[in-house]
Design a protein around this motif. Structure first.
Motif, PDB file in Angstrom:
ATOM      1  N   MET A 228      67.506 -60.300  61.136  1.00 15.20           N
ATOM      2  CA  MET A 228      66.902 -60.715  62.375  1.00 15.20           C
ATOM      3  C   MET A 228      66.541 -62.296  62.173  1.00 15.20           C
ATOM      4  O   MET A 228      66.527 -62.503  61.039  1.00 15.20           O
ATOM      5  CB  MET A 228      65.509 -60.057  62.308  1.00 15.20           C
ATOM      6  CG  MET A 228      64.914 -59.580  63.812  1.00 15.20           C
ATOM      7  SD  MET A 228      63.281 -58.869  63.801  1.00 15.20           S
ATOM      8  CE  MET A 228      63.557 -57.532  62.905  1.00 15.20           C
ATOM      9  N   GLU A 229      66.605 -63.063  63.209  1.00 10.25           N
ATOM     10  CA  GLU A 229      66.271 -64.479  63.106  1.00 10.25           C
ATOM     11  C   GLU A 229      65.535 -64.644  64.427  1.00 10.25           C
ATOM     12  O   GLU A 229      65.861 -63.973  65.562  1.00 10.25           O
ATOM     13  CB  GLU A 229      67.515 -65.051  62.644  1.00 10.25           C
ATOM     14  CG  GLU A 229      68.355 -65.427  64.044  1.00 10.25           C
ATOM     15  CD  GLU A 229      69.374 -66.642  63.578  1.00 10.25           C
ATOM     16  OE1 GLU A 229      70.390 -66.036  63.132  1.00 10.25           O
ATOM     17  OE2 GLU A 229      69.065 -67.673  63.905  1.00 10.25           O
ATOM     18  N   GLY A 230      64.609 -65.539  64.346  1.00 13.23           N
ATOM     19  CA  GLY A 230      63.919 -65.987  65.648  1.00 13.23           C
ATOM     20  C   GLY A 230      62.905 -67.159  65.390  1.00 13.23           C
ATOM     21  O   GLY A 230      62.448 -67.356  64.224  1.00 13.23           O
ATOM     22  N   ALA A 231      62.243 -67.467  66.460  1.00 16.11           N
ATOM     23  CA  ALA A 231      61.275 -68.694  66.247  1.00 16.11           C
ATOM     24  C   ALA A 231      59.797 -67.807  65.401  1.00 16.11           C
ATOM     25  O   ALA A 231      60.058 -66.607  65.627  1.00 16.11           O
ATOM     26  CB  ALA A 231      60.800 -69.055  67.682  1.00 16.11           C
ATOM     27  N   GLY A 232      59.246 -68.484  64.986  1.00 13.70           N
ATOM     28  CA  GLY A 232      58.129 -68.051  64.116  1.00 13.70           C
ATOM     29  C   GLY A 232      57.182 -67.037  65.035  1.00 13.70           C
ATOM     30  O   GLY A 232      56.758 -65.897  64.780  1.00 13.70           O
ATOM     31  N   SER A 233      56.940 -67.493  66.182  1.00 10.98           N
ATOM     32  CA  SER A 233      56.218 -66.878  67.082  1.00 10.98           C
ATOM     33  C   SER A 233      56.870 -65.548  67.759  1.00 10.98           C
ATOM     34  O   SER A 233      56.127 -64.462  67.797  1.00 10.98           O
ATOM     35  CB  SER A 233      55.790 -67.790  68.195  1.00 10.98           C
ATOM     36  OG  SER A 233      57.013 -68.238  69.012  1.00 10.98           O
ATOM     37  N   GLU A 234      58.261 -65.518  67.735  1.00 15.56           N
ATOM     38  CA  GLU A 234      58.760 -64.483  68.205  1.00 15.56           C
ATOM     39  C   GLU A 234      58.437 -63.289  67.023  1.00 15.56           C
ATOM     40  O   GLU A 234      58.345 -62.256  67.600  1.00 15.56           O
ATOM     41  CB  GLU A 234      60.359 -64.800  68.297  1.00 15.56           C
ATOM     42  CG  GLU A 234      60.737 -65.102  69.912  1.00 15.56           C
ATOM     43  CD  GLU A 234      62.129 -65.511  69.685  1.00 15.56           C
ATOM     44  OE1 GLU A 234      62.867 -64.450  69.279  1.00 15.56           O
ATOM     45  OE2 GLU A 234      62.420 -66.785  69.702  1.00 15.56           O
ATOM     46  N   LEU A 235      58.936 -63.640  66.008  1.00 16.89           N
ATOM     47  CA  LEU A 235      58.955 -62.734  64.712  1.00 16.89           C
ATOM     48  C   LEU A 235      57.388 -62.251  64.545  1.00 16.89           C
ATOM     49  O   LEU A 235      57.073 -61.219  63.956  1.00 16.89           O
ATOM     50  CB  LEU A 235      59.355 -63.475  63.499  1.00 16.89           C
ATOM     51  CG  LEU A 235      60.860 -64.030  63.487  1.00 16.89           C
ATOM     52  CD1 LEU A 235      61.077 -64.709  62.149  1.00 16.89           C
ATOM     53  CD2 LEU A 235      61.769 -62.665  63.659  1.00 16.89           C
ATOM     54  N   MET A 236      56.403 -63.063  64.867  1.00 21.69           N
ATOM     55  CA  MET A 236      55.103 -62.571  64.776  1.00 21.69           C
ATOM     56  C   MET A 236      54.565 -61.522  65.388  1.00 21.69           C
ATOM     57  O   MET A 236      53.874 -60.519  65.376  1.00 21.69           O
ATOM     58  CB  MET A 236      54.090 -63.780  65.148  1.00 21.69           C
ATOM     59  CG  MET A 236      54.002 -64.866  64.222  1.00 21.69           C
ATOM     60  SD  MET A 236      52.679 -64.824  63.262  1.00 21.69           S
ATOM     61  CE  MET A 236      51.120 -64.912  64.164  1.00 21.69           C
ATOM     62  N   GLU A 237      55.545 -61.566  66.864  1.00 20.95           N
ATOM     63  CA  GLU A 237      55.233 -60.466  67.721  1.00 20.95           C
ATOM     64  C   GLU A 237      55.852 -59.075  67.623  1.00 20.95           C
ATOM     65  O   GLU A 237      55.795 -58.006  68.206  1.00 20.95           O
ATOM     66  CB  GLU A 237      55.283 -60.752  69.141  1.00 20.95           C
ATOM     67  CG  GLU A 237      54.364 -62.133  69.591  1.00 20.95           C
ATOM     68  CD  GLU A 237      52.983 -61.887  69.607  1.00 20.95           C
ATOM     69  OE1 GLU A 237      52.624 -60.803  69.810  1.00 20.95           O
ATOM     70  OE2 GLU A 237      52.321 -62.611  68.869  1.00 20.95           O
ATOM     71  N   ASN A 238      56.873 -59.215  66.549  1.00 18.87           N
ATOM     72  CA  ASN A 238      57.742 -58.146  66.453  1.00 18.87           C
ATOM     73  C   ASN A 238      57.156 -56.803  65.756  1.00 18.87           C
ATOM     74  O   ASN A 238      56.747 -57.234  64.545  1.00 18.87           O
ATOM     75  CB  ASN A 238      59.050 -58.694  65.991  1.00 18.87           C
ATOM     76  CG  ASN A 238      60.205 -57.573  65.805  1.00 18.87           C
ATOM     77  OD1 ASN A 238      60.104 -56.725  65.064  1.00 18.87           O
ATOM     78  ND2 ASN A 238      61.413 -58.019  66.213  1.00 18.87           N
ATOM     79  N   PRO A 239      57.274 -55.741  66.256  1.00 19.70           N
ATOM     80  CA  PRO A 239      56.450 -54.792  65.501  1.00 19.70           C
ATOM     81  C   PRO A 239      57.234 -54.272  64.229  1.00 19.70           C
ATOM     82  O   PRO A 239      56.518 -54.116  63.331  1.00 19.70           O
ATOM     83  CB  PRO A 239      56.553 -53.671  66.489  1.00 19.70           C
ATOM     84  CG  PRO A 239      57.371 -54.084  67.915  1.00 19.70           C
ATOM     85  CD  PRO A 239      57.523 -55.325  67.765  1.00 19.70           C
TER      86      PRO A 239
END
Ligand SMILES: Nc1ncnc2c1ncn2[C@@H]1O[C@H](COP(=O)(O)OP(=O)(O)O)[C@@H](O)[C@H]1O
Ligand SMILES: [Mg+2]
Length: 248
Positions: A228-239
């Motif tokens: 997985m990769e993404g912005a820090g904020s996106e990953l924070m929300e990822n269950p």
């Protein structure tokens, strides 16, 4: 600034890093999150070139066969096979997991040794910078490094990396084994370095919770593979990320 294309690392026939790619823009902070044995240190060693040193040493003594595929580029230049000392001269510095310090030398001597590439006036300036960043180290200047606590040693290790005045700082699990209070102090320092100097930072960690809020981009690796990769904020929300990497 740093481009990793389809990197693969084998120790003998065991695949430790499998087709890993990432892109780090100048001035950004990027994290690679993965559990124990995911391949974080292998990646950092490939980025810093330490793996090339190990590869050559092992080859000489007829030991372990280490094989690399793919490319690592720094500022557009292919450095995949470059020696670590040459990468330091380009401005890439690794602060290793349990970074080696000189236990018999005092804190200040350790910083001076780490500043070997700098002129004496730069060394003085850098020491001032490091002690400003880690005020805790101020009163420990003449203590032998071997007598510092784990957290103090980690601060010293990061200070030693900063003595080089890098343009890319690689931090391999800087929070490993530290108390929550020490972790907070280090996080605070890392944020400060990034905000004040615009230094490009790549950081690896097992636990995402303290890291994700401060990074621009994150990469999750499992068994050497990017999942997985993404912005820090996106990953924070990822269950899934929360479930696997937020700890208890
Ligand atoms: N020198 C080595 N020889 C053989 N296997 C290794 C070596 N170093 C690491 N490995 C293996 O490669 C995988 C990734 O290790 P590592 O990069 O240290 O992971 P991490 O830093 O995420 O814990 C693990 O399965 C580990 O056992
Ligand atoms: Mg590791």
């Amino acid at each position: 600034m740093l481009e990793v294309h389809n990197l693969m690392v084998f120790y003998e026939n065991a695949l430790a890093l499998n087709d890993f790619s990432m892109n780090v823009t100048k001035g950004r902070m990027v994290a690679v999150i993965g559990s124990n044995s995911a391949g974080k240190t292998t990646l950092m060693n490939a980025l810093s070139g330490l793996i090339i040193d190990t590869q050559i040493k092992e080859q000489r003594k007829g030991g372990e066969r280490i094989t690399l595929y793919g490319t690592v580029k720094f500022e557009g230049r292919d450095i995949t096979l470059m020696h670590p000392s040459d990468r330091v001269r380009l401005g890439m510095v690794l602060c290793r997991e349990r970074h080696p310090i000189f236990p018999e030398s005092d804190l200040l001597e350790n910083l001076k040794i780490a500043g070997y590439l700098r002129t004496s006036s730069e060394v003085t300036e850098r020491i001032g910078y490091v002690l400003g960043l880690f005020p805790t180290l101020q009163r420990l200047k003449v203590r032998k490094a071997g007598f510092l606590s784990g957290g103090e040693q980690q601060m010293l290790a990061m200070g030693m990396a900063l003595m080089v005045k890098p343009t890319l700082l690689l931090l391999d699990e800087p929070l490993l084994g530290l108390s929550p209070m020490m972790q907070n102090m280090l996080i605070h320092a890392i944020k400060k370095i990034s905000a004040e100097t615009g230094l490009t930072i790549v950081i690896t960690e097992q636990f995402a919770r303290p890291i994700l809020p401060m990074i621009d981009r994150g990469y999750i690796i499992e068994n050497g593979m990017l999942t997985m990769e993404g912005a820090g904020s996106e990953l924070m929300e990822n269950p899934e990320v929360k479930g696997a990497y937020f700890g208890v």
